[in-house]
Design a protein around this motif. Structure first.
Motif, PDB file in Angstrom:
ATOM      1  N   MET A   1      70.461  87.652  24.360  1.00  0.00           N
ATOM      2  CA  MET A   1      70.309  89.010  24.874  1.00  0.00           C
ATOM      3  C   MET A   1      69.191  89.055  25.912  1.00  0.00           C
ATOM      4  O   MET A   1      68.190  88.379  25.776  1.00  0.00           O
ATOM      5  CB  MET A   1      69.964  89.980  23.744  1.00  0.00           C
ATOM      6  CG  MET A   1      71.074  90.153  22.737  1.00  0.00           C
ATOM      7  SD  MET A   1      70.612  91.383  21.510  1.00  0.00           S
ATOM      8  CE  MET A   1      69.212  90.547  20.780  1.00  0.00           C
ATOM      9  N   LEU A  37      71.086  96.982  21.405  1.00  0.00           N
ATOM     10  CA  LEU A  37      71.439  95.564  21.356  1.00  0.00           C
ATOM     11  C   LEU A  37      71.305  94.906  22.717  1.00  0.00           C
ATOM     12  O   LEU A  37      71.085  93.700  22.809  1.00  0.00           O
ATOM     13  CB  LEU A  37      72.858  95.378  20.813  1.00  0.00           C
ATOM     14  CG  LEU A  37      72.955  95.224  19.282  1.00  0.00           C
ATOM     15  CD1 LEU A  37      72.477  96.488  18.581  1.00  0.00           C
ATOM     16  CD2 LEU A  37      74.377  94.900  18.855  1.00  0.00           C
ATOM     17  N   GLN A  40      66.511  93.832  23.776  1.00  0.00           N
ATOM     18  CA  GLN A  40      65.944  93.242  22.569  1.00  0.00           C
ATOM     19  C   GLN A  40      64.559  93.794  22.250  1.00  0.00           C
ATOM     20  O   GLN A  40      64.124  93.775  21.097  1.00  0.00           O
ATOM     21  CB  GLN A  40      65.869  91.721  22.692  1.00  0.00           C
ATOM     22  CG  GLN A  40      65.565  91.034  21.364  1.00  0.00           C
ATOM     23  CD  GLN A  40      65.777  89.540  21.437  1.00  0.00           C
ATOM     24  OE1 GLN A  40      66.058  88.997  22.501  1.00  0.00           O
ATOM     25  NE2 GLN A  40      65.644  88.870  20.315  1.00  0.00           N
ATOM     26  N   GLU A  44      62.744  94.558  18.603  1.00  0.00           N
ATOM     27  CA  GLU A  44      61.470  93.940  18.224  1.00  0.00           C
ATOM     28  C   GLU A  44      60.395  94.987  17.945  1.00  0.00           C
ATOM     29  O   GLU A  44      59.633  94.869  16.989  1.00  0.00           O
ATOM     30  CB  GLU A  44      61.031  92.977  19.320  1.00  0.00           C
ATOM     31  CG  GLU A  44      61.957  91.772  19.463  1.00  0.00           C
ATOM     32  CD  GLU A  44      61.584  90.890  20.640  1.00  0.00           C
ATOM     33  OE1 GLU A  44      60.742  91.318  21.465  1.00  0.00           O
ATOM     34  OE2 GLU A  44      62.131  89.779  20.744  1.00  0.00           O
ATOM     35  N   VAL A  62      74.257  89.433  17.567  1.00  0.00           N
ATOM     36  CA  VAL A  62      72.872  89.219  17.992  1.00  0.00           C
ATOM     37  C   VAL A  62      72.287  87.881  17.570  1.00  0.00           C
ATOM     38  O   VAL A  62      71.176  87.541  17.967  1.00  0.00           O
ATOM     39  CB  VAL A  62      71.979  90.364  17.473  1.00  0.00           C
ATOM     40  CG1 VAL A  62      72.312  91.650  18.189  1.00  0.00           C
ATOM     41  CG2 VAL A  62      72.117  90.538  15.970  1.00  0.00           C
ATOM     42  N   TYR A  66      69.012  87.944  12.995  1.00  0.00           N
ATOM     43  CA  TYR A  66      69.312  89.209  12.338  1.00  0.00           C
ATOM     44  C   TYR A  66      70.486  89.052  11.370  1.00  0.00           C
ATOM     45  O   TYR A  66      71.389  88.248  11.597  1.00  0.00           O
ATOM     46  CB  TYR A  66      69.675  90.269  13.374  1.00  0.00           C
ATOM     47  CG  TYR A  66      68.629  90.475  14.440  1.00  0.00           C
ATOM     48  CD1 TYR A  66      67.592  91.384  14.263  1.00  0.00           C
ATOM     49  CD2 TYR A  66      68.683  89.748  15.626  1.00  0.00           C
ATOM     50  CE1 TYR A  66      66.625  91.566  15.246  1.00  0.00           C
ATOM     51  CE2 TYR A  66      67.721  89.933  16.615  1.00  0.00           C
ATOM     52  CZ  TYR A  66      66.697  90.843  16.424  1.00  0.00           C
ATOM     53  OH  TYR A  66      65.747  91.013  17.385  1.00  0.00           O
TER      54      TYR A  66
END
Length: 235
Positions: A1, A37, A40, A44, A62, A66
């Motif tokens: 990502m 998504l 990122q 976070e 992802v 995850y």
């Protein structure tokens, strides 16, 4: 990502992610859209560990960092989203129980994902649909489950409580949900001022009755929904 992404699914005045539930000694429950998504940093910053994806627009897995489950359900009135109520409840409940922060998202974060969060609140806290929807709109004002999902949530209220007390007025939903003229709703249940603690395990004080079909309790969705314009995403 990619770390940076031009928001595509978040309209002006909205947020890609909203904190819905935060209980002591448990994880946090977030509701959001696909921009979460794509970017990122959002995951976070909010320390997201688990992701419940329910969309067909883009399938973004992802990766191993995850814990994620993906539910392939369209946002239309005929989709049987109630078929995944139990699976999503277990995933959300287990995530929170083990102090994991969980994101429930669809494309826009207003219909499919909102419906699953509503179903979770209804079962976990014994809310009626009206109570759950009022609470959720305090946290994310633009949630708007489609009419078919509202009908399934009302049916879920019957399954959980034995009858419907919810009164879904225009301040809660733009859709006019029509009830059978012979149906007399119970007295409205007042929304609790704060989210209650989960019920102590044991027999429920609510009487369980045989689940009724929509045709026994509800007639149809008003023709007024034909004027509703689906949310337009930015290209």
């Amino acid at each position: 990502m990619k770390g940076l992404h031009m928001f595509k699914y978040t309209l002006p005045g909205e947020q890609p992610i909203s904190l819905i539930l935060q209980e002591k000694d448990q994880g946090k429950l977030f509701l959001g859209n696909l921009d979460c998504l794509h970017n990122q940093q959002i995951l976070e910053i909010n320390n997201i560990n688990c992701i419940l994806s329910i969309c067909t627009e883009e399938k973004i897995m992802v990766g191993p960092k995850y814990k994620q489950i993906y539910l392939d359900i369209h946002d239309n009135m005929n989709s049987q989203i109630s078929n995944v109520f139990e699976r999503s409840f277990i995933f959300i409940e287990n995530s929170l129980k083990f102090q994991q922060n969980i994101l429930v998202h669809c494309a826009a974060g207003i219909s499919r994902s909102a419906t699953l969060v509503l179903a979770y609140l209804m079962k976990s806290f014994q809310y009626t649909l009206e109570q759950a929807l009022r609470y959720l709109k305090q946290k994310r004002p633009y949630v708007r489950p489609n009419p078919g999902f509202l009908l399934q949530l009302l049916d879920y209220e019957i399954m959980l409580h034995g009858y419907i007390t919810s009164n879904l007025g225009p301040e809660l939903t733009p859709f006019d949900i029509q009830r059978d003229p012979q149906y007399k709703p119970q007295l409205r249940v007042e929304l609790r001022k704060s989210l209650p603690l989960k019920q102590i395990p044991g027999s429920s004080p609510l009487t369980k009755v045989e689940r009724k079909t929509h045709t026994e309790i509800l007639t149809r969705v008003s023709l007024s929904i034909s004027t509703f314009q689906p949310k337009a995403f930015k290209s």
